[in-house]
Design a protein around this motif. Structure first.
Motif, PDB file in Angstrom:
ATOM      1  N   GLU A  19       0.829  -1.213   0.000  1.00 23.92           N
ATOM      2  CA  GLU A  19       0.000   0.000   0.000  1.00 23.92           C
ATOM      3  C   GLU A  19       0.865   1.265   0.000  1.00 23.92           C
ATOM      4  OE1 GLU A  19      -3.016  -0.282  -0.716  1.00 23.92           O
ATOM      5  OE2 GLU A  19      -3.493  -2.314  -0.109  1.00 23.92           O
ATOM      6  N   ILE A  20       1.926   1.271   0.795  1.00 29.17           N
ATOM      7  CA  ILE A  20       2.826   2.428   0.828  1.00 29.17           C
ATOM      8  C   ILE A  20       3.498   2.613  -0.530  1.00 29.17           C
ATOM      9  CG2 ILE A  20       4.932   3.388   1.856  1.00 29.17           C
ATOM     10  CD1 ILE A  20       2.456   3.496   3.709  1.00 29.17           C
ATOM     11  N   GLY A  31       9.153  13.651   0.576  1.00 27.74           N
ATOM     12  CA  GLY A  31      10.221  13.637   1.558  1.00 27.74           C
ATOM     13  C   GLY A  31       9.814  12.909   2.818  1.00 27.74           C
ATOM     14  N   ALA A  32       8.500  12.627   2.949  1.00 26.76           N
ATOM     15  CA  ALA A  32       8.010  11.971   4.160  1.00 26.76           C
ATOM     16  C   ALA A  32       6.848  11.045   3.832  1.00 26.76           C
ATOM     17  CB  ALA A  32       7.554  13.014   5.176  1.00 26.76           C
ATOM     18  N   VAL A  33       6.891   9.895   4.440  1.00 20.28           N
ATOM     19  CA  VAL A  33       5.778   8.952   4.402  1.00 20.28           C
ATOM     20  C   VAL A  33       5.456   8.622   5.852  1.00 20.28           C
ATOM     21  CG1 VAL A  33       4.947   6.676   3.693  1.00 20.28           C
ATOM     22  CG2 VAL A  33       6.548   7.938   2.219  1.00 20.28           C
ATOM     23  N   VAL A  34       4.245   8.923   6.265  1.00 20.73           N
ATOM     24  CA  VAL A  34       3.807   8.610   7.619  1.00 20.73           C
ATOM     25  C   VAL A  34       2.627   7.662   7.506  1.00 20.73           C
ATOM     26  CG1 VAL A  34       2.730   9.530   9.706  1.00 20.73           C
ATOM     27  CG2 VAL A  34       4.615  10.761   8.630  1.00 20.73           C
ATOM     28  N   SER A  35       2.706   6.570   8.259  1.00 23.03           N
ATOM     29  CA  SER A  35       1.589   5.638   8.256  1.00 23.03           C
ATOM     30  C   SER A  35       1.249   5.236   9.679  1.00 23.03           C
ATOM     31  CB  SER A  35       1.916   4.396   7.423  1.00 23.03           C
ATOM     32  OG  SER A  35       2.920   3.643   8.027  1.00 23.03           O
ATOM     33  N   PHE A  36      -0.018   4.928   9.860  1.00 26.41           N
ATOM     34  CA  PHE A  36      -0.507   4.402  11.126  1.00 26.41           C
ATOM     35  C   PHE A  36      -1.283   3.144  10.798  1.00 26.41           C
ATOM     36  CE2 PHE A  36      -3.945   3.660  14.066  1.00 26.41           C
ATOM     37  CZ  PHE A  36      -3.281   3.637  15.275  1.00 26.41           C
ATOM     38  N   THR A  37      -0.934   2.064  11.462  1.00 24.30           N
ATOM     39  CA  THR A  37      -1.660   0.817  11.315  1.00 24.30           C
ATOM     40  C   THR A  37      -2.241   0.461  12.676  1.00 24.30           C
ATOM     41  OG1 THR A  37      -0.120   0.075   9.615  1.00 24.30           O
ATOM     42  CG2 THR A  37      -1.539  -1.601  10.615  1.00 24.30           C
ATOM     43  N   PRO A  77       0.004  20.477   2.867  1.00 22.39           N
ATOM     44  CA  PRO A  77       0.494  20.210   1.498  1.00 22.39           C
ATOM     45  C   PRO A  77       0.902  18.742   1.340  1.00 22.39           C
ATOM     46  CG  PRO A  77       2.197  21.301   2.790  1.00 22.39           C
ATOM     47  CD  PRO A  77       0.977  21.227   3.671  1.00 22.39           C
ATOM     48  N   LEU A  78      -0.040  17.930   0.939  1.00 23.23           N
ATOM     49  CA  LEU A  78       0.186  16.497   0.816  1.00 23.23           C
ATOM     50  C   LEU A  78       0.307  16.090  -0.650  1.00 23.23           C
ATOM     51  CD1 LEU A  78      -2.505  15.284   3.388  1.00 23.23           C
ATOM     52  CD2 LEU A  78      -0.093  15.866   3.809  1.00 23.23           C
ATOM     53  N   GLN A  79       1.107  15.061  -0.903  1.00 27.61           N
ATOM     54  CA  GLN A  79       1.193  14.486  -2.240  1.00 27.61           C
ATOM     55  C   GLN A  79       0.118  13.421  -2.430  1.00 27.61           C
ATOM     56  OE1 GLN A  79       3.735  16.007  -1.094  1.00 27.61           O
ATOM     57  NE2 GLN A  79       4.521  16.969  -2.904  1.00 27.61           N
ATOM     58  N   THR A 102       1.587  11.036   2.440  1.00 26.24           N
ATOM     59  CA  THR A 102       2.890  11.447   1.906  1.00 26.24           C
ATOM     60  C   THR A 102       2.911  12.952   1.698  1.00 26.24           C
ATOM     61  OG1 THR A 102       2.280  11.186  -0.424  1.00 26.24           O
ATOM     62  CG2 THR A 102       3.158   9.232   0.704  1.00 26.24           C
ATOM     63  N   SER A 103       4.089  13.529   1.911  1.00 25.90           N
ATOM     64  CA  SER A 103       4.264  14.966   1.772  1.00 25.90           C
ATOM     65  C   SER A 103       5.741  15.258   1.492  1.00 25.90           C
ATOM     66  CB  SER A 103       3.830  15.661   3.065  1.00 25.90           C
ATOM     67  OG  SER A 103       3.973  17.061   2.971  1.00 25.90           O
ATOM     68  N   ARG A 104       6.028  16.479   1.128  1.00 30.08           N
ATOM     69  CA  ARG A 104       7.424  16.896   0.953  1.00 30.08           C
ATOM     70  C   ARG A 104       8.146  16.914   2.296  1.00 30.08           C
ATOM     71  NH1 ARG A 104       9.008  19.484  -3.804  1.00 30.08           N
ATOM     72  NH2 ARG A 104       7.305  19.811  -5.269  1.00 30.08           N
ATOM     73  N   HIS A 105       7.406  17.261   3.346  1.00 25.27           N
ATOM     74  CA  HIS A 105       8.027  17.455   4.661  1.00 25.27           C
ATOM     75  C   HIS A 105       7.294  16.653   5.735  1.00 25.27           C
ATOM     76  CE1 HIS A 105      10.410  20.588   2.862  1.00 25.27           C
ATOM     77  NE2 HIS A 105       9.303  21.082   2.343  1.00 25.27           N
TER      78      HIS A 105
END
Length: 155
Positions: A19-20, A31-37, A77-79, A102-105
């Motif tokens: 999925e990521i 620049g950043a991928v944050v996930s919560f499972t 600002p999300l991708q 996902t986002s730049r920062h």
């Protein structure tokens, strides 16, 4: 990528890595991928839980989750972003929800993921029923702490 469902309600489990990779595809500016499972707990309010069952109202639930996903995109600002929520019967340790952003920062990604999860815990139209080892059941309401966490986004 346009046909990818960014909100999914499903019975089957999901593969976090897959999925990521899907939401990162084609974005060289991330620049950043944050996930919560989220996973099913074996204890709630001091009681042993053997099964958690989630129900929802098809159509309404997807619209509600898409609305909050789009609101996160308006605030930060999300991708890309993704919400997967499982329904049906699940056992302790099963994956129940995935929120990935996902986002730049990193700060935008962290905040957006937190915002989406707080919404899911308090306002998403899911009904949860716990079954105890003795076969008794109870419906689960949102916790006071979840409602308090939601308040930070209303300011």
């Amino acid at each position: 990528m346009n046909d990818f469902p960014f909100v999914r309600i499903q019975q089957e489990d999901f593969d976090l890595t897959e999925e990521i990779n899907t939401i990162r595809a084609g974005h060289k500016d991330i620049g950043a991928v944050v996930s919560f499972t989220g996973t099913v707990r074996d204890i709630n309010e001091g009681d042993d839980i053997s099964v958690l069952e989630l129900e929802h109202y098809p159509g309404m639930t997807e619209k509600a989750l898409e609305k909050i996903r789009l609101e996160a995109h308006e605030r930060w600002p999300l991708q890309s972003s993704l919400i997967i929520h499982r329904i049906g019967q699940m056992m302790p340790c099963d994956q129940i929800v995935l929120v990935a952003v996902t986002s730049r920062h990193r700060e935008a990604a962290f905040e957006a993921a937190h915002f989406i999860m707080d919404y899911l815990k308090t306002n998403a139209p899911f009904w949860k029923k716990e079954t105890f080892p003795n076969g008794e059941t109870r419906w689960v309401d949102a916790r006071v702490s979840d409602k308090e966490a939601e308040q930070r986004w209303l300011q």
